[in-house]
Write a protein that holds these residues in place. Structure first.
Motif, PDB file in Angstrom:
ATOM      1  N   ALA A   1       0.836  -1.200   0.000  1.00  0.00           N
ATOM      2  CA  ALA A   1       0.000   0.000   0.000  1.00  0.00           C
ATOM      3  C   ALA A   1       0.873   1.252   0.000  1.00  0.00           C
ATOM      4  O   ALA A   1       1.917   1.299   0.664  1.00  0.00           O
ATOM      5  N   ALA A   2       0.442   2.272  -0.744  1.00  0.00           N
ATOM      6  CA  ALA A   2       1.219   3.509  -0.885  1.00  0.00           C
ATOM      7  C   ALA A   2       1.478   4.183   0.461  1.00  0.00           C
ATOM      8  O   ALA A   2       2.523   4.798   0.658  1.00  0.00           O
ATOM      9  N   ASP A   3       0.529   4.048   1.385  1.00  0.00           N
ATOM     10  CA  ASP A   3       0.680   4.699   2.691  1.00  0.00           C
ATOM     11  C   ASP A   3       1.397   3.816   3.707  1.00  0.00           C
ATOM     12  O   ASP A   3       1.415   4.118   4.892  1.00  0.00           O
ATOM     13  N   SER A   4       1.979   2.702   3.243  1.00  0.00           N
ATOM     14  CA  SER A   4       2.573   1.730   4.157  1.00  0.00           C
ATOM     15  C   SER A   4       4.039   1.505   3.821  1.00  0.00           C
ATOM     16  O   SER A   4       4.368   0.671   2.993  1.00  0.00           O
ATOM     17  N   PRO A   5       4.953   2.241   4.464  1.00  0.00           N
ATOM     18  CA  PRO A   5       6.374   1.956   4.230  1.00  0.00           C
ATOM     19  C   PRO A   5       6.713   0.614   4.882  1.00  0.00           C
ATOM     20  O   PRO A   5       6.985   0.534   6.074  1.00  0.00           O
ATOM     21  N   ALA A   6       6.627  -0.447   4.081  1.00  0.00           N
ATOM     22  CA  ALA A   6       6.707  -1.811   4.604  1.00  0.00           C
ATOM     23  C   ALA A   6       7.905  -2.045   5.506  1.00  0.00           C
ATOM     24  O   ALA A   6       7.800  -2.741   6.519  1.00  0.00           O
TER      25      ALA A   6
ATOM     26  N   ALA B   1      -0.371  -5.237   2.018  1.00  0.00           N
ATOM     27  CA  ALA B   1       0.617  -5.824   1.108  1.00  0.00           C
ATOM     28  C   ALA B   1       0.059  -7.131   0.565  1.00  0.00           C
ATOM     29  O   ALA B   1      -0.749  -7.797   1.224  1.00  0.00           O
ATOM     30  N   CYS B   2       0.487  -7.472  -0.647  1.00  0.00           N
ATOM     31  CA  CYS B   2      -0.035  -8.675  -1.294  1.00  0.00           C
ATOM     32  C   CYS B   2       1.017  -9.259  -2.227  1.00  0.00           C
ATOM     33  O   CYS B   2       1.729  -8.519  -2.921  1.00  0.00           O
ATOM     34  N   ILE B   3       1.112 -10.599  -2.237  1.00  0.00           N
ATOM     35  CA  ILE B   3       1.996 -11.319  -3.156  1.00  0.00           C
ATOM     36  C   ILE B   3       1.164 -12.448  -3.761  1.00  0.00           C
ATOM     37  O   ILE B   3       0.566 -13.244  -3.030  1.00  0.00           O
TER      38      ILE B   3
ATOM     39  N   TYR C   1       9.232  -0.207   7.641  1.00  0.00           N
ATOM     40  CA  TYR C   1       9.088   0.365   8.987  1.00  0.00           C
ATOM     41  C   TYR C   1       7.729   0.089   9.614  1.00  0.00           C
ATOM     42  O   TYR C   1       7.486   0.470  10.749  1.00  0.00           O
ATOM     43  N   GLU C   2       6.847  -0.592   8.897  1.00  0.00           N
ATOM     44  CA  GLU C   2       5.488  -0.862   9.382  1.00  0.00           C
ATOM     45  C   GLU C   2       5.511  -2.023  10.378  1.00  0.00           C
ATOM     46  O   GLU C   2       6.299  -2.959  10.245  1.00  0.00           O
ATOM     47  N   ASN C   3       4.626  -1.970  11.365  1.00  0.00           N
ATOM     48  CA  ASN C   3       4.466  -3.063  12.318  1.00  0.00           C
ATOM     49  C   ASN C   3       3.418  -4.035  11.763  1.00  0.00           C
ATOM     50  O   ASN C   3       2.228  -3.859  11.991  1.00  0.00           O
ATOM     51  N   PHE C   4       3.857  -5.036  11.043  1.00  0.00           N
ATOM     52  CA  PHE C   4       2.936  -5.970  10.402  1.00  0.00           C
ATOM     53  C   PHE C   4       2.301  -6.944  11.393  1.00  0.00           C
ATOM     54  O   PHE C   4       1.377  -7.659  11.047  1.00  0.00           O
ATOM     55  N   ASP C   5       2.766  -6.972  12.620  1.00  0.00           N
ATOM     56  CA  ASP C   5       2.154  -7.833  13.638  1.00  0.00           C
ATOM     57  C   ASP C   5       0.710  -7.433  13.908  1.00  0.00           C
ATOM     58  O   ASP C   5      -0.084  -8.257  14.351  1.00  0.00           O
ATOM     59  N   GLN C   6       0.359  -6.220  13.632  1.00  0.00           N
ATOM     60  CA  GLN C   6      -1.000  -5.738  13.892  1.00  0.00           C
ATOM     61  C   GLN C   6      -1.991  -6.128  12.790  1.00  0.00           C
ATOM     62  O   GLN C   6      -3.191  -5.965  12.952  1.00  0.00           O
ATOM     63  N   PHE C   7      -1.495  -6.662  11.665  1.00  0.00           N
ATOM     64  CA  PHE C   7      -2.361  -6.992  10.538  1.00  0.00           C
ATOM     65  C   PHE C   7      -2.697  -8.481  10.529  1.00  0.00           C
ATOM     66  O   PHE C   7      -1.942  -9.307  11.018  1.00  0.00           O
ATOM     67  N   HIS C   8      -3.828  -8.790   9.946  1.00  0.00           N
ATOM     68  CA  HIS C   8      -4.222 -10.183   9.733  1.00  0.00           C
ATOM     69  C   HIS C   8      -3.619 -10.655   8.421  1.00  0.00           C
ATOM     70  O   HIS C   8      -3.409  -9.863   7.506  1.00  0.00           O
TER      71      HIS C   8
ATOM     72  N   LEU D   1       9.186  -7.085   3.630  1.00  0.00           N
ATOM     73  CA  LEU D   1       8.013  -7.493   4.392  1.00  0.00           C
ATOM     74  C   LEU D   1       8.460  -8.530   5.420  1.00  0.00           C
ATOM     75  O   LEU D   1       9.548  -9.104   5.311  1.00  0.00           O
ATOM     76  N   PRO D   2       7.625  -8.806   6.414  1.00  0.00           N
ATOM     77  CA  PRO D   2       8.001  -9.807   7.415  1.00  0.00           C
ATOM     78  C   PRO D   2       8.214 -11.181   6.782  1.00  0.00           C
ATOM     79  O   PRO D   2       7.545 -11.533   5.811  1.00  0.00           O
ATOM     80  N   ARG D   3       9.121 -11.935   7.354  1.00  0.00           N
ATOM     81  CA  ARG D   3       9.371 -13.303   6.893  1.00  0.00           C
ATOM     82  C   ARG D   3       8.107 -14.143   7.093  1.00  0.00           C
ATOM     83  O   ARG D   3       7.461 -14.070   8.132  1.00  0.00           O
ATOM     84  N   VAL D   4       7.775 -14.916   6.097  1.00  0.00           N
ATOM     85  CA  VAL D   4       6.599 -15.780   6.141  1.00  0.00           C
ATOM     86  C   VAL D   4       7.071 -17.224   6.106  1.00  0.00           C
ATOM     87  O   VAL D   4       7.855 -17.598   5.234  1.00  0.00           O
ATOM     88  N   THR D   5       6.601 -18.013   7.044  1.00  0.00           N
ATOM     89  CA  THR D   5       6.882 -19.439   7.042  1.00  0.00           C
ATOM     90  C   THR D   5       5.620 -20.153   6.593  1.00  0.00           C
ATOM     91  O   THR D   5       4.590 -20.078   7.257  1.00  0.00           O
TER      92      THR D   5
END
Length: 162
Positions: free
Chosen positions: A27-32, A86-88, A34-41, A136-140
């Motif tokens: 997302a344009a407003d989300s500097p990945a 964010a999306c992949i 520095y973003e705290n992705f723990d708060q997202f689903h 982005l955060p590491r995904v397992t």
């Protein structure tokens, strides 16, 4: 293991797995970085495979199965629509040569139950490398993916027709 699946396993040999489509965004407003992705689903997607049975002009037959996958982070707030942060997404093709012609039912059974075992490692690697590239955060991702219930097989024109 049922007889249709046994028929397919005996007569199909994997030739190739490769990426056919990829899309990634933050997302344009989300500097990945520095973003705290723990708060997202997180949400995942596995698209129903698309299967094509193809005959070459030389008489050879093969099966091409496309599998689509996705992973995204979503911000959810009560009373508001979810916002994608964010999306992949990626689609992979797996190609199999046929020793002899087999039924569409056998091909469908194979696509539902076996193809993901061949394609899934490619998705896992792609997702992990994309998250690193995008900061982005590491995904397992789990080691296995379950099959699908419905499937349609379409016949494709010959690849080497003029």
């Amino acid at each position: 293991m049922n007889s249709l699946l046994q028929e397919a396993i005996h007569n199909l040999s994997i030739n190739d797995v490769y990426l056919t489509h990829a899309q990634s965004s933050v997302a344009a407003d989300s500097p990945a970085k520095y973003e705290n992705f723990d708060q997202f689903h997180t949400q995942t997607r596995s698209a129903l495979p698309a299967v094509s049975a193809i005959e070459l002009q030389n008489g050879e037959h093969f099966v091409r199965v496309e599998c689509g996958y996705g992973f995204r982070w979503v911000e959810e707030a009560e009373g508001q629509e979810p916002v994608q942060k964010a999306c992949i997404e990626a689609t992979f093709a797996a190609e199999y040569s046929m020793k002899k012609l087999i039924s569409n039912d056998a091909i469908a059974e194979f696509a539902k139950k076996n193809v993901h075992h061949h394609v899934w490692p490619f998705w896992r690697e792609f997702l992990m490398s994309q998250t690193e590239r995008m900061r982005l955060p590491r995904v397992t991702v789990h080691m296995c993916q379950f099959g699908f219930e419905r499937l349609e097989i379409k016949a494709e024109p010959s690849l080497d027709q003029p």
